[in-house]
Design a protein around this motif. Structure first.
Motif, PDB file in Angstrom:
ATOM      1  N   THR B  53       0.838  -1.199   0.000  1.00  0.00           N
ATOM      2  CA  THR B  53       0.000   0.000   0.000  1.00  0.00           C
ATOM      3  C   THR B  53       0.875   1.251   0.000  1.00  0.00           C
ATOM      4  O   THR B  53       2.059   1.191   0.326  1.00  0.00           O
ATOM      5  CB  THR B  53      -0.930   0.035   1.229  1.00  0.00           C
ATOM      6  N   VAL B  54       0.273   2.349  -0.369  1.00  0.00           N
ATOM      7  CA  VAL B  54       1.005   3.622  -0.435  1.00  0.00           C
ATOM      8  C   VAL B  54       1.112   4.215   0.972  1.00  0.00           C
ATOM      9  O   VAL B  54       0.096   4.435   1.639  1.00  0.00           O
ATOM     10  CB  VAL B  54       0.282   4.609  -1.379  1.00  0.00           C
ATOM     11  N   ARG B  55       2.373   4.439   1.379  1.00  0.00           N
ATOM     12  CA  ARG B  55       2.635   5.001   2.712  1.00  0.00           C
ATOM     13  C   ARG B  55       2.409   6.514   2.732  1.00  0.00           C
ATOM     14  O   ARG B  55       2.642   7.187   1.739  1.00  0.00           O
ATOM     15  CB  ARG B  55       4.107   4.779   3.063  1.00  0.00           C
ATOM     16  N   ASP B  56       2.035   7.025   3.899  1.00  0.00           N
ATOM     17  CA  ASP B  56       1.882   8.478   4.016  1.00  0.00           C
ATOM     18  C   ASP B  56       3.176   9.161   4.428  1.00  0.00           C
ATOM     19  O   ASP B  56       3.263  10.381   4.453  1.00  0.00           O
ATOM     20  CB  ASP B  56       0.760   8.824   5.002  1.00  0.00           C
ATOM     21  N   ASN B  58       7.616   8.754   4.016  1.00  0.00           N
ATOM     22  CA  ASN B  58       8.791   8.028   3.560  1.00  0.00           C
ATOM     23  C   ASN B  58      10.020   8.742   4.081  1.00  0.00           C
ATOM     24  O   ASN B  58      10.229   9.922   3.809  1.00  0.00           O
ATOM     25  CB  ASN B  58       8.845   7.931   2.031  1.00  0.00           C
ATOM     26  N   ILE B 106      -2.870   7.808  -0.719  1.00  0.00           N
ATOM     27  CA  ILE B 106      -2.370   7.165   0.498  1.00  0.00           C
ATOM     28  C   ILE B 106      -3.270   5.985   0.879  1.00  0.00           C
ATOM     29  O   ILE B 106      -4.494   6.102   0.870  1.00  0.00           O
ATOM     30  CB  ILE B 106      -2.347   8.179   1.666  1.00  0.00           C
ATOM     31  N   GLY B 107      -2.659   4.873   1.193  1.00  0.00           N
ATOM     32  CA  GLY B 107      -3.399   3.708   1.664  1.00  0.00           C
ATOM     33  C   GLY B 107      -3.928   2.818   0.561  1.00  0.00           C
ATOM     34  O   GLY B 107      -4.386   1.701   0.830  1.00  0.00           O
ATOM     35  N   GLU B 108      -3.877   3.278  -0.681  1.00  0.00           N
ATOM     36  CA  GLU B 108      -4.394   2.435  -1.767  1.00  0.00           C
ATOM     37  C   GLU B 108      -3.460   1.251  -2.024  1.00  0.00           C
ATOM     38  O   GLU B 108      -2.250   1.328  -1.803  1.00  0.00           O
ATOM     39  CB  GLU B 108      -4.566   3.254  -3.049  1.00  0.00           C
ATOM     40  N   VAL B 109      -4.038   0.187  -2.526  1.00  0.00           N
ATOM     41  CA  VAL B 109      -3.276  -1.038  -2.778  1.00  0.00           C
ATOM     42  C   VAL B 109      -2.550  -0.928  -4.117  1.00  0.00           C
ATOM     43  O   VAL B 109      -3.177  -0.733  -5.159  1.00  0.00           O
ATOM     44  CB  VAL B 109      -4.207  -2.268  -2.783  1.00  0.00           C
ATOM     45  N   SER B 110      -1.228  -1.063  -4.059  1.00  0.00           N
ATOM     46  CA  SER B 110      -0.425  -0.986  -5.283  1.00  0.00           C
ATOM     47  C   SER B 110      -0.133  -2.364  -5.853  1.00  0.00           C
ATOM     48  O   SER B 110       0.012  -2.528  -7.064  1.00  0.00           O
ATOM     49  CB  SER B 110       0.881  -0.255  -5.013  1.00  0.00           C
ATOM     50  N   GLU B 144       7.252   9.610  -5.802  1.00  0.00           N
ATOM     51  CA  GLU B 144       6.531  10.124  -4.637  1.00  0.00           C
ATOM     52  C   GLU B 144       6.255  11.614  -4.793  1.00  0.00           C
ATOM     53  O   GLU B 144       7.141  12.372  -5.188  1.00  0.00           O
ATOM     54  CB  GLU B 144       7.355   9.892  -3.364  1.00  0.00           C
TER      55      GLU B 144
END
Lengths: 105, 164
Positions: B53-56, B58, B106-110, B144
């Motif tokens: 998932t996309v982190r908020d 990095n 953010i939070g979406e499944v990659s 990013e």
């Protein structure tokens, strides 16, 4: 780029010489992605090189272009959508791609 | 009249075919439930689901979102090759996998990997092996976008940058 110094005033060469010259060079189309596309400011470059030649020669030619200094010493390359060593031979019409460090997931 | 405790009609006892069942690089949101249903079959006792998932954040820097880019034709081939190779060394493993590209919040499944097996060991190890190999080979990149307006391509070869 000129191969063997024949590239200048090619139109003025005798037809036989012109044909021989054209048989020695080819235009390789190189696909660029992500940071490499940013470096060169394009997603596709056409690079004239001797035919056939190692794909490493294509990379070397690209280093002379604006943005080419941002390529690593040994970038990953793909020929026809498969990873290839830098000494792999490129044929006319091959699909060459430079692969930046991958970051999937 | 059928008694209420009657067993359902017996399903085929033939083992479901193993291997890579579905692999795709897609711009559409990943339907994890559908991947699970693809991998599920008679004889399966464990399904391991890995989601990237996309982190908020990095390296402590607030992230707004992520743009994924792929060398699409090669990424499709490499994704299938990576999953197929793990299936080849894990008899009975059934795999469904998708990697999303495009702009993600953010939070979406990659990436989603479903690895199914009769037993939990190969299911867990299979999903792990696939994601590790994917990160080494599949030509996908992520850019990013930070809260401060800057953007940067993630480069896992640089030690300061964490890889998601």
């Amino acid at each position: 780029m000129t191969a063997n110094g024949w590239g200048t005033a090619l139109d003025q060469k005798p037809e036989s010489l012109r044909r021989r010259y054209l048989a020695l060079v080819m235009s390789v189309s190189v696909l660029l992605f992500a940071s490499y596309a940013d470096a060169f400011g394009t997603r596709r470059l056409v690079v004239p090189v001797a035919a056939p030649c190692p794909v490493g020669d294509v990379v070397q030619s690209m280093r002379t272009l604006p943005g080419g200094d941002r390529l690593p010493v040994r970038p990953l390359v793909a020929i026809n959508q498969a990873y290839a060593a830098l000494d792999s031979i490129v044929q006319p019409n091959d699909e060459v791609a430079l692969i930046p460090p991958v970051a999937g997931g | 009249m059928t008694p209420p405790h009657a067993a359902p009609a017996p399903r085929s006892r033939t083992p479901a075919p193993a291997g890579l069942l579905h692999s795709a690089v897609t711009t559409e949101p990943i339907d994890v439930a559908r991947l699970i249903s693809v991998a599920q079959a008679s004889g399966i006792g464990a399904l391991s689901v890995f989601l990237g998932t996309v982190r908020d954040l990095n390296d402590g820097r607030p992230v707004l979102g992520m743009a994924y880019e792929a060398y699409e034709a090669m990424a499709q081939r490499e994704l299938a090759a990576v999953a197929g190779e793990v299936c080849d060394v894990t008899p009975g493993l059934r795999v469904a996998i998708e990697h999303r590209i495009g702009t993600l919040g953010i939070g979406e499944v990659s990436v989603a990997i479903v690895a199914a097996h009769a037993h939990r060991g190969p299911a867990l190890e299979g999903a792990r092996a696939i994601i590790e190999s994917l990160k080494q080979r599949v030509p996908i990149w992520k850019c990013e976008h930070y809260v401060d307006g800057e953007r940067a391509w993630v480069d896992p070869t640089k030690p300061a940058t964490g890889a998601g």
